[in-house]
Design an enzyme around this catalytic site. Sequence first.
Site, PDB file in Angstrom:
ATOM      1  N   ARG A 247      -6.012   7.278  -3.715  1.00  0.00           N
ATOM      2  CA  ARG A 247      -5.788   6.764  -2.365  1.00  0.00           C
ATOM      3  C   ARG A 247      -7.016   7.011  -1.498  1.00  0.00           C
ATOM      4  O   ARG A 247      -7.845   7.881  -1.781  1.00  0.00           O
ATOM      5  CB  ARG A 247      -4.536   7.373  -1.741  1.00  0.00           C
TER       6      ARG A 247
ATOM      7  N   GLU B  47       6.848  -0.221   2.234  1.00  0.00           N
ATOM      8  CA  GLU B  47       8.130   0.042   2.882  1.00  0.00           C
ATOM      9  C   GLU B  47       8.033  -0.463   4.322  1.00  0.00           C
ATOM     10  O   GLU B  47       7.091  -0.102   5.035  1.00  0.00           O
ATOM     11  CB  GLU B  47       8.427   1.533   2.888  1.00  0.00           C
TER      12      GLU B  47
ATOM     13  N   LYS C 171       3.164   8.268   9.546  1.00  0.00           N
ATOM     14  CA  LYS C 171       4.031   7.602  10.525  1.00  0.00           C
ATOM     15  C   LYS C 171       4.615   8.614  11.505  1.00  0.00           C
ATOM     16  O   LYS C 171       4.618   8.401  12.723  1.00  0.00           O
ATOM     17  CB  LYS C 171       5.161   6.856   9.805  1.00  0.00           C
TER      18      LYS C 171
END
Length: 763
Positions: free
Chosen positions: A486, A271, A496
Amino acid sequence: MAALDSLSLFTGLGLSEQKARETLKNTVLSAQLREAATQAQQTLGSSIDKATGTLLYGLASRLRDPRRLSFLVSYIASRKIHTETQLSAALEYVQSHPLDPINTEDFEQECGVGVVVTPEQIEEAVEAAINRHRAKLLVERYHFNMGLLMGEARAALRWADGKMIKHEVDMQVLHLLGPKTETDLEKKPKVAKARPGETDRRTAKDVVENGEAVVQTLSLMEQLRGEALKFHKPGENYKTPGYVTTPHTMDLLKQHLEITGGQVRTRFPPEPNGILHIGHAKAINFNFGYAKANNGICFLRFDDTNPEKEEAKFFTAIYDMVAWLGYTPYKVTYASDYFDQLYAWAVELICRGQAYVCHQRGEELKGHNPLPSPWRDRPTEESLLLFEAMRKGKFAEGEATLRMKLVMEDGKMDPVAYRVKYTPHHRTGDTWCIYPTYDYTHCLCDSIEHITHSLCTKEFQARRSSYFWLCNALDVYCPVQWEYGRLNLHYAVVSKRKILQLVAAGAVRDWDDPRLFTLTALRRRGFPPEAINNFCARVGVTVAQTTMEPHLLEACVRDVLNDTAPRAMAVLEPLQVVITNFPAAKVMPSVTQTLLLTDFKEVNWGWDEGSKPGYKRLAWGQPVGLRHTGYVIELQHVVKGPSGCVESLKVTCRHADAGEKPKAFIHWVSQPLTCEIRLYERLFQHKNPEDPAEVPGGFLSDLNPASLQVVEAALVDCSVALAKPFDKFQFERLGYFSVDPDSNQGQLVFNRTVTLKEDPGKV
């Protein structure tokens, strides 16, 4: 009553009562097993023996296509399929041949129907296996791995009964070795595994999983190549566990192979609303690496479906980081490239009765058990008109959504496919005021690009069912979603939102502050891309989530920089040294009469015994060598200022061969450059700064006050004068350093990348 009948039926198959009760709790399994057992009883006309019951249970629990149940039960009941090996072959066959009708001749050949394996054949196969390992068997006796003998015999006789093979192995081994002795009954001592560097010539070193070192001798390409991951081959999507087939599947896969030529296709779909971090490095290596290792291609696809959070700088930064890690996308695409097609498919989904326009607000859809939509069963024509109204901007944001009719694996019901947003898009401007969601967009973009392996992190496993459902609902090519664990790091924050909080609080400068673990930050700090890729290879392609220690990444950095970074000398706390008997310049061409160094201690070894152990630098009565000169200096006089602080030293020099060899050779600079040096440490004090149990005050309360130390007037050898941003050096005895982009022509700024050796205090 029905439950009691089923319980009796299942125990009659040979299941224990506990196993039978557990089976009854699984409605799908119990229904299939009940149907299988009933059909088998009718065929046999009598009770079912335990061996047949075991096969029926295995069939019911492993069969994914219920259409084939009756077909396979008939083979089991007639004892044409009578071993576990045959059943496994049969299940694999029907999975790979979803279309009707089944070619029974081909099926029976693939499943060993009618094949008779005689006791003599089993005896010969076992004897051959024993003869191959006879010498080792006689030495290790009953400590030998007997499974090896059984495996080789079964490989030679695929359709043989496993119990008969085991019995024959036991008999022949007993005949060869005789009864077990007391020594045979002792436990076999464990043998320590050899370290990779001692026995394997491959380049990989120690590997870590969940922060602990384990053995990993395969490179990333070796881990990803061919059969290593047990992934499906292109076009054989239907062989993947959980893959859902339809009557159109095989035709769609045939068309897919005609378009791709059987080539592996992957994609990296970030993204564009933030900067990539160390976890993304694993995703990049996995997606691009899997394609590269198997002669395939990888797309870089920007998932630009949320215009509110997307910025042009993120697109550029993401592309730069992919290139920095050494990968070139086959093609750069955007989800917005397919907005027209995605919209057309949404209309088609409504027409097929699989989607509807809903007016529940966002807050009504949150939580574990939101109320079902009262608009779920509204007429198709009404949803079509309302969806067109959404497209034309007749609804405010939040007033209407398009939802798909399915229940996801995590229990989420009817996920949203489209929502209204009046934010201009960076590529399409004001063309659209409705935008598709991830749940709707992702699998369809994969389908459009004919992705073969849709690789994503484990948290997307709950969306796998919607992935398959949506492609099949529209009758389009359906790729396979594969999940992996992950990668996280201790002492780090990569969210973020939280990085923005750190910037706002003044804790870090920006996304590329060298104390962060974003890829731009690691590049600025001086981490070579090869080191990051090597770290990902050492972590391995694990399914489980891994949280690693930062020092393991730093070790990979040292490995690369030790081989590639040119050496130079630097002094952080300079002390002036004057050589009183300085020889001619031609004798010491790189040295002037006045030097600057750090390694001095004003102690007298005759009196200050507490300072003596381990100190090998310049001191009274302890001469030292000057690195790279061949000369030794010896202290003659200490010059102090009015406050008593040492201001300079006077020394004499001699050639290293003219006397006793010094205990150490120290670094120094002569006619140096004045530079700024930034020394970085961990940003956080605790391993898990986001864990309330470990840091009750929140991650902003856990900042390390000593995470940055700036040396504004460090002195560095003039050999670095022409260095450019991101050039890397080893400053001898200090560490590895990289030129920061803040540098200008008159002032170089260096970031310490890592120290020369791992700090033993770091865990």
